[in-house]
Design a protein around this motif. Structure first.
Motif, short mmCIF file in Angstrom:
data_model
loop_
_atom_site.label_atom_id
_atom_site.label_comp_id
_atom_site.label_asym_id
_atom_site.label_seq_id
_atom_site.Cartn_x
_atom_site.Cartn_y
_atom_site.Cartn_z
N THR A 1 -25.35 77.33 57.98
CA THR A 1 -24.93 75.92 58.08
C THR A 1 -26.12 75.03 58.39
OG1 THR A 1 -22.80 76.67 58.91
CG2 THR A 1 -23.34 74.36 59.23
N ALA A 2 -26.90 75.41 59.40
CA ALA A 2 -28.03 74.59 59.81
C ALA A 2 -29.04 74.46 58.67
CB ALA A 2 -28.70 75.20 61.04
N ALA A 3 -29.35 75.59 58.02
CA ALA A 3 -30.35 75.56 56.95
C ALA A 3 -29.88 74.68 55.80
CB ALA A 3 -30.64 76.98 56.46
N SER A 4 -28.62 74.84 55.39
CA SER A 4 -28.20 74.04 54.24
C SER A 4 -28.08 72.57 54.62
CB SER A 4 -26.91 74.57 53.60
OG SER A 4 -25.90 74.66 54.52
N LEU A 5 -27.75 72.27 55.87
CA LEU A 5 -27.68 70.88 56.30
C LEU A 5 -29.06 70.21 56.23
CD1 LEU A 5 -25.42 70.20 59.39
CD2 LEU A 5 -25.36 69.19 57.12
N VAL A 6 -30.06 70.84 56.84
CA VAL A 6 -31.39 70.24 56.91
C VAL A 6 -31.94 70.01 55.50
CG1 VAL A 6 -33.77 70.64 57.61
CG2 VAL A 6 -31.90 71.21 59.17
N ILE A 7 -31.85 71.05 54.66
CA ILE A 7 -32.40 70.94 53.32
C ILE A 7 -31.62 69.91 52.50
CG2 ILE A 7 -32.86 72.21 51.20
CD1 ILE A 7 -33.11 74.71 53.10
N ALA A 8 -30.29 69.92 52.66
CA ALA A 8 -29.46 69.03 51.86
C ALA A 8 -29.63 67.57 52.28
CB ALA A 8 -27.99 69.43 51.97
N VAL A 9 -29.88 67.31 53.54
CA VAL A 9 -30.05 65.92 53.99
C VAL A 9 -31.23 65.28 53.26
CG1 VAL A 9 -30.86 64.53 55.93
CG2 VAL A 9 -28.90 66.03 56.22
N PHE A 10 -32.37 65.97 53.24
CA PHE A 10 -33.54 65.42 52.57
C PHE A 10 -33.32 65.31 51.06
CE2 PHE A 10 -35.55 67.06 56.51
CZ PHE A 10 -36.03 65.84 56.97
N ALA A 11 -32.79 66.38 50.48
CA ALA A 11 -32.61 66.38 49.02
C ALA A 11 -31.63 65.29 48.60
CB ALA A 11 -32.13 67.75 48.57
N SER A 12 -30.51 65.15 49.32
CA SER A 12 -29.52 64.18 48.87
C SER A 12 -30.00 62.76 49.13
CB SER A 12 -28.18 64.44 49.56
OG SER A 12 -28.34 64.45 50.94
N TYR A 13 -30.86 62.57 50.13
CA TYR A 13 -31.44 61.25 50.33
C TYR A 13 -32.32 60.88 49.14
CZ TYR A 13 -33.68 57.30 52.70
OH TYR A 13 -34.13 56.07 53.04
N ALA A 14 -33.13 61.82 48.70
CA ALA A 14 -33.98 61.57 47.54
C ALA A 14 -33.13 61.25 46.31
CB ALA A 14 -34.88 62.78 47.26
N VAL A 15 -32.07 62.03 46.09
CA VAL A 15 -31.24 61.84 44.91
C VAL A 15 -30.49 60.52 44.97
CG1 VAL A 15 -29.19 62.71 43.75
CG2 VAL A 15 -30.99 64.28 44.40
N SER A 16 -30.06 60.15 46.16
CA SER A 16 -29.23 58.96 46.29
C SER A 16 -30.05 57.67 46.30
CB SER A 16 -28.40 59.07 47.56
OG SER A 16 -27.89 57.83 47.93
N ARG A 17 -31.30 57.71 46.82
CA ARG A 17 -32.05 56.47 47.04
C ARG A 17 -33.17 56.23 46.04
NH1 ARG A 17 -28.00 55.41 49.89
NH2 ARG A 17 -28.24 54.45 51.94
N TYR A 18 -33.61 57.27 45.33
CA TYR A 18 -34.76 57.08 44.46
C TYR A 18 -34.43 57.46 43.03
CZ TYR A 18 -37.47 56.75 48.75
OH TYR A 18 -37.94 56.37 49.96
N ARG A 19 -35.04 56.71 42.11
CA ARG A 19 -35.01 57.11 40.71
C ARG A 19 -36.37 57.72 40.42
NH1 ARG A 19 -30.40 57.12 39.03
NH2 ARG A 19 -29.08 55.28 38.99
N PHE A 20 -36.39 58.93 39.91
CA PHE A 20 -37.68 59.55 39.63
C PHE A 20 -37.50 60.53 38.49
CE2 PHE A 20 -35.37 61.69 42.96
CZ PHE A 20 -35.39 63.00 42.58
N ARG A 21 -38.61 60.87 37.89
CA ARG A 21 -38.58 61.80 36.77
C ARG A 21 -38.08 63.16 37.24
NH1 ARG A 21 -41.82 61.80 31.79
NH2 ARG A 21 -42.71 59.82 32.42
#
Lengths: 279, 326
Positions: free
Chosen positions: A80-100
């Motif tokens: 749970t902890a591992a997927s939370l930490v990794i997912a928080v950063f990844a989903s922030y990138a996906v939700s807030r940035y447009r990138f190649r």
């Protein structure tokens, strides 16, 4: 709205049937856990012939339940902890940035979710066996191996659900934080994450519950040292006896914390699930 | 379900609404930042998904058995033979796979259908406040909250021929049957596994549909009632269309969960599954680990994946077209 008589009849019927069907196994679980072994070995009875708490005592020695309990707790919490930490950063990138590569990433993550677990089971098993032979680092029979395998289903789900949730949090919020001098990661951790609490809780519940109840990988990747409750509970069935009263007592004990936790937090679970899935 | 069950829900792309706040360009903060944020996730995805998947596809072309396992790269390459064997319905392996596939299709249709109907009935029944509503709501969620194996182990006990409550109920209490049937072996095993899976799954449908119903404004129903619409009519013409986005995701998620379900048959039957309860994930597991023929198991897994991709693709394309027309 005015409730018609027909609607009330419909409601009474639905509630009565579903409540009975839902409650019957729960009733059987609780009462059987309070029965002596002679009761569960013979014909079923609705009530124990003599009420006993002995199954709750014996279940710890018939099977090393405490060890399995600790294994499940450590593995589920770490996954749970591992997927939370990794997912928080990844989903922030996906939700807030447009990138190649953004859509390539989301498509990959989303499509892995439909893959049958059995597809990954064999290759992971083989890969783990070979890493062990090559480097001596053990995955099968260790908790770390289980944690990594459990990320196969908790991580994609967490990224998907959390990015859906972050999409609903106004961008002005992190922009204001940036204006106040926060770094992007600072804005995420100090402003966005607290606002996304229901989503984070929902993801955590899902990851924990699936890891706690996982059976397929646990049946292959565990040995006596890292066996989890899901597999360990089978050991109450021996050649000579099935200790049904102890199985029911153990099921009850391993269920209560998860059920209470879920019921307390289910509002957040529903909020996170619908924000991520339904919108 | 969770757990139900290993596979987590997917998302159909079209069900996603346009984002409320359009993601901005990476100004100020450097082009590398999103990549840095993604790096741990990408690394792990490679490790846990892409590498195993490619390994699995490679494995499906080899004769990987217990004897070649230790040195798997030298397993003999057999090309498409594993696929030929799996798809050859005249051979024993292909026939068993086809039967398992048929059982799984029937199982999925029944479980998903029933769970949806029960979940919908409960969501509608509990939509308006009444005395005891929160109590029933809580009770209905318990099967979903229970650890998967705890619920199924209890059902295993309940379905025992001589000591279980089901036969006690049917024979002694209600007198519907004279003879105690076996529920976990033989043909009845199919009914058992369907009932148990439905029992576990319907609360999830209830949960999602309840959340969906909350977004339907009350005045729509009031207007319909003024126009003289019956309860069923307003359900059909208001509730159902309004729940469409929820239902699209819900049905797909449940389909994938149930089709891939391993836990229910494994915990309910043990490894000696009756043919009537031989679901596909479980079948592949047995084909791989009981006979130690990993190449054949990998080929079956790839076939299963192709089937799921096909169904999901057709589902999404059909719905996409329909919603574009509407």
């Amino acid at each position: 709205m005015h409730e018609t008589r027909a609607f009330r009849t419909f409601r009474a019927a639905v509630v009565a049937v579903l409540a009975t069907v839902t409650a019957l196994p729960l009733y059987v679980m609780v009462t059987s856990a309070l029965k002596p072994l002679s009761d569960v070995r013979g014909a079923f009875s609705w009530w124990p012939s003599s009420l006993t708490f002995q199954p709750f005592v014996d279940m710890w020695t018939t099977v090393p339940l405490a060890r399995y309990f600790v294994n499940s707790l450590v593995v589920a919490s770490a996954a749970t902890a591992a997927s939370l930490v990794i997912a928080v950063f990844a989903s922030y990138a996906v939700s807030r940035y447009r990138f190649r590569g953004r859509s390539a990433f989301t498509t990959t993550v989303l499509s892995t979710q439909m893959f049958p677990g059995v597809l990954f089971l064999l290759p992971l098993f083989i890969i783990f066996v070979n890493i062990e032979q090559g480097t001596g680092f053990q995955f099968i029979g260790t908790r770390i191996g289980l944690v990594i395998t459990y990320l196969t289903f908790s991580l994609p789900f967490s990224i998907w659900m959390l990015s859906g949730y972050l999409d609903n949090i106004p961008q002005e919020l992190d922009e204001a934080a940036r204006v106040d001098g926060c770094s992007p990661v600072g804005a995420l951790l100090r402003v966005v994450l607290p606002a996304a609490r229901p989503g984070v809780i929902a993801v955590a519940i899902y990851a924990f519950m699936t890891a706690w109840g996982e059976v397929l990988f646990a049946s292959v990747m565990t040995t006596e040292a890292n066996r989890t409750l899901a597999v360990g509970i089978r050991q109450y069935s021996t050649q000579t006896n099935v200790y049904w009263n102890e199985i029911m007592a153990a099921s009850l004990v391993v269920s209560i914390p998860v059920v209470i936790g879920f019921l307390l937090l289910q509002r957040h679970f529903v909020a996170g699930l619908t924000a991520g899935a339904v919108k | 379900m969770a757990t139900t069950t290993p596979a987590a829900p997917p998302v159909p792309a079209p069900a996603r609404a346009p984002r409320t706040a359009p993601a901005r360009r990476t100004r100020r903060s450097g082009w590398w930042l999103p990549y840095a944020l993604l790096a741990p996730a990408v690394l792990l995805e490679l490790l846990i998904h892409l590498v195993p998947m490619l390994t699995g596809i490679w494995m499906s072309f080899t004769q990987l058995t217990r004897f070649t396992l230790r040195d798997w790269t030298s397993a003999p390459w057999v090309g498409l033979r594993n696929y030929q064997v799996a798809l050859d319905v005249d051979g024993a392996v292909g026939r068993a796979l086809l039967e398992s596939f048929a059982v799984t299709c029937a199982y999925t249709l029944l479980v998903v259908g029933t769970a949806w109907v029960l979940g919908m009935a409960a969501a509608v029944a509990l939509q308006r406040p009444f005395r005891g509503r929160s109590l029933f709501r809580t009770l209905f969620l318990v099967p979903y909250a229970l650890p998967v194996y705890a619920g199924i182990v209890t059902w295993n006990f309940m379905l025992q021929r001589d000591t279980g409550v089901i036969n006690h109920l049917l024979v002694e209490n209600l007198g519907v049957l004279d003879d105690r049937p076996f529920w976990l072996i033989g043909g009845n095993a199919f009914a058992s596994v369907v009932v148990v899976a439905t029992w576990r799954l319907w609360p999830f449908a209830f949960l999602m549909l309840t959340a969906g119903l909350q977004s339907v404004p009350d005045d729509v129903y009031e207007a319909a009632a003024m126009d003289g619409a019956h309860a069923f009519r307003s359900w059909w013409s208001i509730t159902l269309p309004m729940l469409r986005p929820v239902n699209l995701v819900l049905v797909l998620v449940m389909f994938l969960w149930v089709f891939n379900d391993f836990t229910t048959p494994y915990v309910l039957f043990g490894t000696a599954q009756p043919p009537a309860g031989d679901l596909i994930s479980f079948h592949i597991y047995n084909a791989s680990f009981l006979t130690w023929n990993f190449g054949a198991g990998a080929a079956m897994s790839v076939l299963l994946l192709l089937f799921l991709l096909l169904v999901t693709g057709v589902y999404l394309i059909t719905l996409n077209r329909r919603s574009r027309r509407a």
